[in-house]
Motif scaffolding. Structure first.
Motif, PDB file in Angstrom:
ATOM      1  N   GLY A   1      30.406  64.468  70.696  1.00 41.10           N
ATOM      2  CA  GLY A   1      29.185  64.477  71.044  1.00 41.10           C
ATOM      3  C   GLY A   1      28.782  65.907  71.294  1.00 41.10           C
ATOM      4  N   GLY A   2      29.327  67.015  70.783  1.00 38.78           N
ATOM      5  CA  GLY A   2      28.790  68.058  70.940  1.00 38.78           C
ATOM      6  C   GLY A   2      29.609  69.142  69.910  1.00 38.78           C
ATOM      7  N   SER A   3      29.042  70.381  69.376  1.00 40.24           N
ATOM      8  CA  SER A   3      29.791  71.122  68.664  1.00 40.24           C
ATOM      9  C   SER A   3      30.408  72.309  69.530  1.00 40.24           C
ATOM     10  CB  SER A   3      28.940  71.595  67.722  1.00 40.24           C
ATOM     11  OG  SER A   3      29.507  72.688  67.050  1.00 40.24           O
ATOM     12  N   ILE A   4      31.630  72.736  69.072  1.00 39.59           N
ATOM     13  CA  ILE A   4      32.230  73.768  69.772  1.00 39.59           C
ATOM     14  C   ILE A   4      31.623  75.113  69.255  1.00 39.59           C
ATOM     15  CG2 ILE A   4      34.312  72.770  70.157  1.00 39.59           C
ATOM     16  CD1 ILE A   4      35.535  74.154  67.810  1.00 39.59           C
ATOM     17  N   THR A   5      30.810  75.113  68.424  1.00 42.00           N
ATOM     18  CA  THR A   5      29.891  76.419  67.767  1.00 42.00           C
ATOM     19  C   THR A   5      28.558  76.467  68.489  1.00 42.00           C
ATOM     20  OG1 THR A   5      29.165  75.439  65.834  1.00 42.00           O
ATOM     21  CG2 THR A   5      31.319  76.550  65.855  1.00 42.00           C
ATOM     22  N   THR A   6      28.242  75.396  69.325  1.00 46.15           N
ATOM     23  CA  THR A   6      26.970  75.420  70.084  1.00 46.15           C
ATOM     24  C   THR A   6      26.909  76.806  70.909  1.00 46.15           C
ATOM     25  OG1 THR A   6      27.024  73.237  70.576  1.00 46.15           O
ATOM     26  CG2 THR A   6      25.614  74.568  71.925  1.00 46.15           C
ATOM     27  N   ASN A   7      25.557  77.308  70.699  1.00 49.13           N
ATOM     28  CA  ASN A   7      25.079  78.610  70.964  1.00 49.13           C
ATOM     29  C   ASN A   7      25.494  78.912  72.536  1.00 49.13           C
ATOM     30  OD1 ASN A   7      24.847  79.952  68.587  1.00 49.13           O
ATOM     31  ND2 ASN A   7      22.673  79.843  68.782  1.00 49.13           N
ATOM     32  N   TYR A   8      26.004  79.716  72.901  1.00 49.14           N
ATOM     33  CA  TYR A   8      26.267  80.230  74.312  1.00 49.14           C
ATOM     34  C   TYR A   8      27.159  79.191  75.221  1.00 49.14           C
ATOM     35  CZ  TYR A   8      22.732  83.232  72.735  1.00 49.14           C
ATOM     36  OH  TYR A   8      22.082  84.223  71.805  1.00 49.14           O
ATOM     37  N   TYR A   9      27.973  78.733  74.566  1.00 46.89           N
ATOM     38  CA  TYR A   9      28.940  77.498  75.186  1.00 46.89           C
ATOM     39  C   TYR A   9      30.386  78.230  75.326  1.00 46.89           C
ATOM     40  CZ  TYR A   9      27.502  73.170  77.470  1.00 46.89           C
ATOM     41  OH  TYR A   9      27.169  72.509  78.483  1.00 46.89           O
ATOM     42  N   THR A  10      30.935  77.895  76.445  1.00 49.36           N
ATOM     43  CA  THR A  10      32.584  78.489  76.485  1.00 49.36           C
ATOM     44  C   THR A  10      33.141  77.154  76.795  1.00 49.36           C
ATOM     45  OG1 THR A  10      31.571  80.302  77.581  1.00 49.36           O
ATOM     46  CG2 THR A  10      33.833  79.643  78.137  1.00 49.36           C
ATOM     47  N   TRP A  11      34.334  77.244  76.072  1.00 47.24           N
ATOM     48  CA  TRP A  11      35.128  76.236  76.001  1.00 47.24           C
ATOM     49  C   TRP A  11      36.714  76.720  76.576  1.00 47.24           C
ATOM     50  CZ3 TRP A  11      33.265  71.400  74.496  1.00 47.24           C
ATOM     51  CH2 TRP A  11      32.014  71.552  73.777  1.00 47.24           C
ATOM     52  N   SER A  12      37.075  76.181  77.748  1.00 47.30           N
ATOM     53  CA  SER A  12      38.080  76.600  78.521  1.00 47.30           C
ATOM     54  C   SER A  12      39.435  75.921  78.617  1.00 47.30           C
ATOM     55  CB  SER A  12      37.855  77.009  79.938  1.00 47.30           C
ATOM     56  OG  SER A  12      36.947  77.937  79.977  1.00 47.30           O
TER      57      SER A  12
END
Length: 120
Positions: free
Chosen positions: A26-37
């Motif tokens: 439902g979303g991309s891990i390369t979406t600008n200015y997003y952090t995955w923790s």
């Protein structure tokens, strides 16, 4: 709606490596200015931030875990990975992946978590 799903072995022996994967939909891990923790919660304790990878692939780690932790990603599979080396029983916890806008301290989306027990 972004969904995160953690996966990995539930039991790891002391001194071995813990390896977990977080699959994002439902979303991309390369979406600008997003952090995955990656965040964990040991029994009877609060949430502990383990580390993160941001949209451009830059990684950040908890100082207390940095020497044993590696976070990476597979953009073709839209997955994050966590590797924690030389585990001890103190690494027993529920491990979560979570995401947020990098300008927002609050996490928007959480996985359900996966229990990891370190025991011989």
């Amino acid at each position: 709606q972004v969904q995160l799903q953690e996966s990995g072995p539930g039991l790891v022996k002391p001194s071995e490596m813990l390896s977990l994967t977080c699959t994002v939909s439902g979303g991309s891990i390369t979406t600008n200015y997003y952090t995955w923790s990656w965040i964990r919660q040991a029994p009877g304790k609060g949430l502990e931030w383990v580390g993160a990878i941001v949209h451009d692939g830059t990684t950040y780690y908890s100082p207390s875990l940095k020497s044993r932790t590696s976070i990476s990603r597979n953009t073709s599979k839209n997955q994050l990975s966590l590797q924690l080396m030389s585990v001890t029983p103190e690494d027993t916890a529920v491990y979560f992946c979570a995401s947020r806008d990098s300008d927002n301290p609050m996490y928007d989306y959480w996985g359900q978590g996966t229990q990891v027990t370190v025991s011989s």
